[in-house]
Write an enzyme that holds these catalytic residues in place. Structure first.
Site, short mmCIF file in Angstrom:
data_model
loop_
_atom_site.label_atom_id
_atom_site.label_comp_id
_atom_site.label_asym_id
_atom_site.label_seq_id
_atom_site.Cartn_x
_atom_site.Cartn_y
_atom_site.Cartn_z
N THR A 1 41.85 39.20 45.80
CA THR A 1 42.10 39.68 47.17
C THR A 1 43.43 40.43 47.20
OG1 THR A 1 40.85 37.87 48.14
CG2 THR A 1 42.43 38.96 49.58
N ASN B 1 28.75 40.26 44.11
CA ASN B 1 28.87 38.80 44.22
C ASN B 1 27.68 38.15 44.93
OD1 ASN B 1 30.36 40.45 46.20
ND2 ASN B 1 30.63 38.54 47.31
N GLN C 1 33.19 39.62 39.43
CA GLN C 1 31.97 38.90 39.07
C GLN C 1 31.46 39.26 37.67
OE1 GLN C 1 30.82 36.36 40.66
NE2 GLN C 1 31.92 36.54 42.60
N ALA D 1 40.78 34.62 37.98
CA ALA D 1 40.51 33.58 36.96
C ALA D 1 39.48 32.55 37.39
CB ALA D 1 41.82 32.86 36.63
N HIS D 2 39.45 32.24 38.69
CA HIS D 2 38.61 31.09 39.11
C HIS D 2 37.12 31.36 39.06
CE1 HIS D 2 37.73 32.09 43.52
NE2 HIS D 2 38.56 33.04 43.17
N THR E 1 58.05 34.97 41.81
CA THR E 1 58.06 34.39 40.46
C THR E 1 56.64 34.22 39.92
OG1 THR E 1 60.06 33.20 41.05
CG2 THR E 1 58.87 32.39 39.11
N CYS F 1 33.21 34.00 51.31
CA CYS F 1 34.22 34.59 52.19
C CYS F 1 33.66 34.96 53.55
CB CYS F 1 34.82 35.84 51.54
SG CYS F 1 35.59 35.43 50.01
N1 PLP Z 1 35.93 40.43 44.80
C1 PLP Z 1 34.76 39.81 44.57
C2 PLP Z 1 33.59 40.60 44.07
C3 PLP Z 1 34.62 38.44 44.78
O1 PLP Z 1 33.46 37.83 44.55
C4 PLP Z 1 35.75 37.71 45.25
C5 PLP Z 1 35.64 36.27 45.54
O2 PLP Z 1 34.66 35.79 46.03
C6 PLP Z 1 36.95 38.40 45.47
C7 PLP Z 1 37.00 39.75 45.24
C8 PLP Z 1 38.17 37.68 45.96
O3 PLP Z 1 38.77 36.99 44.91
P1 PLP Z 1 39.92 35.90 45.13
O4 PLP Z 1 39.23 34.69 45.63
O5 PLP Z 1 40.53 35.72 43.80
O6 PLP Z 1 40.90 36.44 46.08
#
Ligand code: PLP
Length: 377
Positions: free
Chosen positions: A70, A147, A175, A195-196, A232, A321
């Site tokens: 994001t 996604n 993704q 990373a997640h 940091t 989201c």
């Molecule tokens: N872009 C895509 C295609 C995503 O699937 C996501 C998370 O669902 C994001 C951006 C946002 O990533 P983050 O959760 O690391 O901010």
């Protein structure tokens, strides 16, 4: 409980967790500090940057650590809003994640244009080439894979077209990374990752900017990341991210994703057979091996999700989201699905630890829940 929501977030791998704990216990310094502790932290972070550059095929100096995608995606739009001329348009695909969509709208307003997609959810290359014959936008942004649907976008072709027209190309590869090989993505002018989604910790990601470009910081403060991102750096989670990504790259090298794709395909075939009237979104085009987006014949999304949750399956309605938003998915709407169809969509996204038996159990669970929904129980 079986977890089928990896596109929202995936479990942290043991190796990543160990790397994270080790670094937390042993790397105390601030990478900007002028003593041995600082130098050790800086060295570890520099090595991680080099490893990521190696995975992507780009220069280490072009990588900026962020808190996730994001932030990285907002940084791109903020940077361009300050550097493009006042008339430049920014073209983004109609299926971008809300963090790209909303930041583009915020910074560019009417100068943000949506690139249409086909009914299968693939960006219209012909539209792009036809439009580019008349106008050169300041940026074209198309994600590597979606996604919600898992539909793979032709980012290599899009990049080549943009290069031919000398238009910068940005791909949100959130993704894609950890599911398909990363090599070559580093050729995109801008690229983001988190990373997640591939077994690293939450709250860490990166932006790869154009070679030798100084990306404008979104935040005011210190001069970290060569003045491109104040604050940091969180060295332990950066190191854990690289451990997770390198492990995924190895699995991909071995072709470990191929049989996982077969499990998913078998699930899709059984689903459309056992649940009459169900359809797979993007069935005719290449999709990620882990993602199924299915239009169910009846029953509201929330009802399905709740019943499946009770039955032991964690699934989702689409993007995490947009959970809680009343509007139908902008992705499926852009693909031409009607609001009443979008209201019945479910997303199943597996991970590396998901087994063939898990997919089979999900299929059986869906058939049971369908019988309940169908008989109004
Ligand atoms: N872009 C895509 C295609 C995503 O699937 C996501 C998370 O669902 C994001 C951006 C946002 O990533 P983050 O959760 O690391 O901010």
């Amino acid at each position: 409980m079986l977890y089928f929501d990896h596109n929202a977030t995936a479990p942290v791998t043991r190796e990543a967790r160990d790397a994270w704990l080790y670094a937390t216990d042993n790397i105390h310094g601030n990478p900007s500090s002028p003593h041995a502790f600082g130098a050790a932290a800086n060295k570890a972070m520099t090595e991680a940057r080099e490893k990521l550059a190696d995975c992507l095929g780009c220069h280490a100096a072009d990588i900026i650590w962020t808190s996730g995608a994001t932030e990285a995606n907002n940084m791109v739009m903020n940077h361009l809003a300050h550097t493009l001329d006042a008339k430049s348009e920014v073209w983004i695909s109609a299926i971008e994640h809300p963090c790209v969509h909303d930041s583009t709208k915020h910074f560019f307003g009417k100068r943000a244009k949506l690139i249409p997609v086909t009914h299968d959810g693939v960006v219209h290359i012909e539209w792009l080439t036809a439009e580019m014959a008349d106008t050169r936008p300041g940026l074209v942004a198309v994600m590597a894979a979606n996604n919600e649907t898992g539909v793979i976008q032709p980012w290599r072709e899009l990049l080549a077209i943009c290069q031919a027209y000398e238009v910068p190309f940005f791909s949100d590869a959130v993704q894609w990374l950890g599911k398909l090989p990363a090599k070559g993505l580093g050729n995109c002018d801008y690229l983001s990752g988190a990373a997640h989604k591939f077994g690293g910790p939450r709250g860490v990601g990166f932006l790869k900017g154009p070679h030798k470009c100084h990306v404008r910081s979104l935040l005011f403060g210190g001069k970290q990341e060569r003045g491109q991102r104040a604050g940091t750096e969180n060295v332990p989670i950066i190191l854990a991210m690289l451990v997770a990504l390198e492990a995924r790259e190895k699995q991909l090298d071995h072709g470990d994703h191929q049989h996982r794709a077969e499990w998913k395909e078998k699930f899709e075939k059984l689903l459309v057979r056992q649940v009459p009237g169900s359809t797979i979104v993007g069935a005719n085009v290449p999709r990620l091996w882990n993602t199924v987006s299915a239009l169910m014949p009846e029953g509201g999304q929330q009802r399905w999700v709740t019943r499946l949750d009770k039955a032991g399956f964690a699934v989702s309605t689409g993007s995490a989201c947009t959970t809680g938003k009343e509007e139908p998915s902008h992705v499926l709407s852009a693909m031409g699905f009607k609001p009443n169809e979008v209201a019945h969509v479910l997303r199943f996204s597996s991970g590396w630890e998901t087994t063939a038996a898990d997919w089979e159990a999900l299929e059986k669970g869906l058939v049971r829940v369908y019988a309940e929904v169908h008989h109004g129980k």
